[in-house]
Motif scaffolding. Sequence first.
Motif, mmCIF file in Angstrom:
data_model
loop_
_atom_site.group_PDB
_atom_site.id
_atom_site.type_symbol
_atom_site.label_atom_id
_atom_site.label_comp_id
_atom_site.label_asym_id
_atom_site.label_seq_id
_atom_site.Cartn_x
_atom_site.Cartn_y
_atom_site.Cartn_z
ATOM 1 N N ARG A 121 0.779 -1.252 0.045
ATOM 2 C CA ARG A 121 -0.065 -0.084 -0.172
ATOM 3 C C ARG A 121 1.000 1.294 -0.007
ATOM 4 O O ARG A 121 0.603 1.932 -0.895
ATOM 5 C CB ARG A 121 -0.954 -0.146 1.040
ATOM 6 N N ASP A 122 1.726 1.398 1.238
ATOM 7 C CA ASP A 122 2.604 2.588 0.920
ATOM 8 C C ASP A 122 3.361 2.909 -0.111
ATOM 9 O O ASP A 122 3.645 4.051 -0.898
ATOM 10 C CB ASP A 122 3.619 2.521 2.162
ATOM 11 N N ARG A 123 4.047 1.706 -0.744
ATOM 12 C CA ARG A 123 4.643 1.900 -1.797
ATOM 13 C C ARG A 123 3.919 2.462 -3.089
ATOM 14 O O ARG A 123 4.323 3.160 -3.813
ATOM 15 C CB ARG A 123 5.521 0.678 -2.377
ATOM 16 N N ALA A 124 2.614 1.484 -3.295
ATOM 17 C CA ALA A 124 1.714 2.198 -4.411
ATOM 18 C C ALA A 124 1.414 3.770 -4.264
ATOM 19 O O ALA A 124 1.498 4.490 -5.503
ATOM 20 C CB ALA A 124 0.438 1.325 -4.379
ATOM 21 N N LEU A 125 1.011 3.888 -3.162
ATOM 22 C CA LEU A 125 0.828 5.456 -2.954
ATOM 23 C C LEU A 125 1.966 6.539 -3.184
ATOM 24 O O LEU A 125 1.957 7.535 -3.753
ATOM 25 C CB LEU A 125 0.168 5.792 -1.510
ATOM 26 N N ARG A 126 3.112 6.036 -2.853
ATOM 27 C CA ARG A 126 4.421 6.801 -3.036
ATOM 28 C C ARG A 126 4.759 6.867 -4.835
ATOM 29 O O ARG A 126 4.988 7.905 -5.177
ATOM 30 C CB ARG A 126 5.537 6.167 -2.474
ATOM 31 N N GLU A 127 4.491 5.663 -5.329
ATOM 32 C CA GLU A 127 4.589 5.735 -6.628
ATOM 33 C C GLU A 127 3.722 6.561 -7.574
ATOM 34 O O GLU A 127 4.412 7.214 -8.407
ATOM 35 C CB GLU A 127 4.347 4.118 -7.386
ATOM 36 N N LEU A 128 2.535 6.910 -7.102
ATOM 37 C CA LEU A 128 1.603 7.742 -7.525
ATOM 38 C C LEU A 128 1.404 8.983 -7.012
ATOM 39 O O LEU A 128 0.409 9.643 -7.099
ATOM 40 C CB LEU A 128 0.334 7.061 -7.829
ATOM 41 N N GLY A 129 2.429 9.351 -5.881
ATOM 42 C CA GLY A 129 2.118 10.490 -5.033
ATOM 43 C C GLY A 129 2.225 11.747 -5.865
ATOM 44 O O GLY A 129 1.841 12.783 -5.237
ATOM 45 N N ASP A 130 2.620 11.811 -7.015
ATOM 46 C CA ASP A 130 2.664 13.190 -7.823
ATOM 47 C C ASP A 130 1.415 13.424 -8.678
ATOM 48 O O ASP A 130 1.032 14.327 -9.429
ATOM 49 C CB ASP A 130 3.831 13.262 -8.741
ATOM 50 N N VAL A 131 0.538 12.496 -8.696
ATOM 51 C CA VAL A 131 -0.833 12.603 -9.640
ATOM 52 C C VAL A 131 -1.771 13.647 -9.082
ATOM 53 O O VAL A 131 -2.074 13.572 -7.714
ATOM 54 C CB VAL A 131 -1.427 11.152 -9.626
ATOM 55 N N ARG A 132 -1.963 14.507 -9.898
ATOM 56 C CA ARG A 132 -3.087 15.629 -9.675
ATOM 57 C C ARG A 132 -4.357 15.283 -10.452
ATOM 58 O O ARG A 132 -4.133 14.641 -11.359
ATOM 59 C CB ARG A 132 -2.426 16.850 -10.190
ATOM 60 N N PRO A 133 -5.478 15.731 -9.976
ATOM 61 C CA PRO A 133 -6.577 15.542 -10.532
ATOM 62 C C PRO A 133 -6.683 16.096 -12.212
ATOM 63 O O PRO A 133 -5.714 17.282 -12.376
ATOM 64 C CB PRO A 133 -7.518 16.489 -9.873
ATOM 65 N N VAL A 134 -7.156 15.502 -12.893
ATOM 66 C CA VAL A 134 -7.245 15.636 -14.399
ATOM 67 C C VAL A 134 -8.832 15.852 -14.795
ATOM 68 O O VAL A 134 -9.608 15.028 -14.393
ATOM 69 C CB VAL A 134 -6.617 14.615 -15.464
ATOM 70 N N ARG A 135 -8.862 16.662 -15.523
ATOM 71 C CA ARG A 135 -10.278 16.962 -16.363
ATOM 72 C C ARG A 135 -10.658 16.517 -17.656
ATOM 73 O O ARG A 135 -9.601 16.472 -18.379
ATOM 74 C CB ARG A 135 -10.602 18.512 -16.055
ATOM 75 N N GLY A 136 -11.781 16.172 -17.851
ATOM 76 C CA GLY A 136 -12.070 15.691 -19.152
ATOM 77 C C GLY A 136 -13.582 15.263 -19.167
ATOM 78 O O GLY A 136 -14.610 16.215 -18.698
ATOM 79 N N ARG A 137 -14.047 14.273 -19.759
ATOM 80 C CA ARG A 137 -15.403 14.147 -19.977
ATOM 81 C C ARG A 137 -15.516 12.484 -20.234
ATOM 82 O O ARG A 137 -14.749 11.780 -20.732
ATOM 83 C CB ARG A 137 -15.878 14.640 -21.287
ATOM 84 N N PHE A 138 -16.826 12.105 -19.774
ATOM 85 C CA PHE A 138 -17.353 10.661 -19.777
ATOM 86 C C PHE A 138 -18.182 10.889 -21.114
ATOM 87 O O PHE A 138 -19.096 11.617 -21.261
ATOM 88 C CB PHE A 138 -18.185 10.016 -18.679
#
Length: 156
Positions: A121-138
């Motif tokens: 868990r901690d490693r996965a969160l660190r790996e994607l720690g820089d991910v910011r919200p992205v906008r788009g559409r469904f």
Amino acid sequence: MRTVELLPDDRLDAHVRALWRRLRDAGLPSLAGHPHPTNRPHLTVVTAPALDVALPLPLPLLAEVGPVRFLGRALVLEVAATDGLRAVHAACWSALDDAWPGPGEWLPHVSLALNVRPSQRDRALRELGDVRPVRGRFTAARSYDTRTRTVTGLPG
């Protein structure tokens, strides 16, 4: 069982797939390795025993995905519960017999990895720690049939 799923536009789809690859390349669980041909980024709105009515799916719908979090053992991207998404969920839930989850239980998300072990868990969160919200559409909708493992497009 049948699902009602919303599919992201090309930009959001590519964003999610890039995160799948990052997890896989880091040696972590990821949906990048899921071999079924129906595997693709999606937001599940509801699950029900049958889809026997026309559903109100006013597409496209604005979407904001992120940040990353855990839902149980699944690593997911939160999806902002906009008024439009909440309205679609409530309409589908109301139209389908025995639909789940109900409006108070629905946590909109796009899955990145399933069955992440507690030790990862901690490693996965660190790996994607820089991910910011992205906008788009469904922009499209489909239904997955858990019995036949097939998908059917839904009008939207």
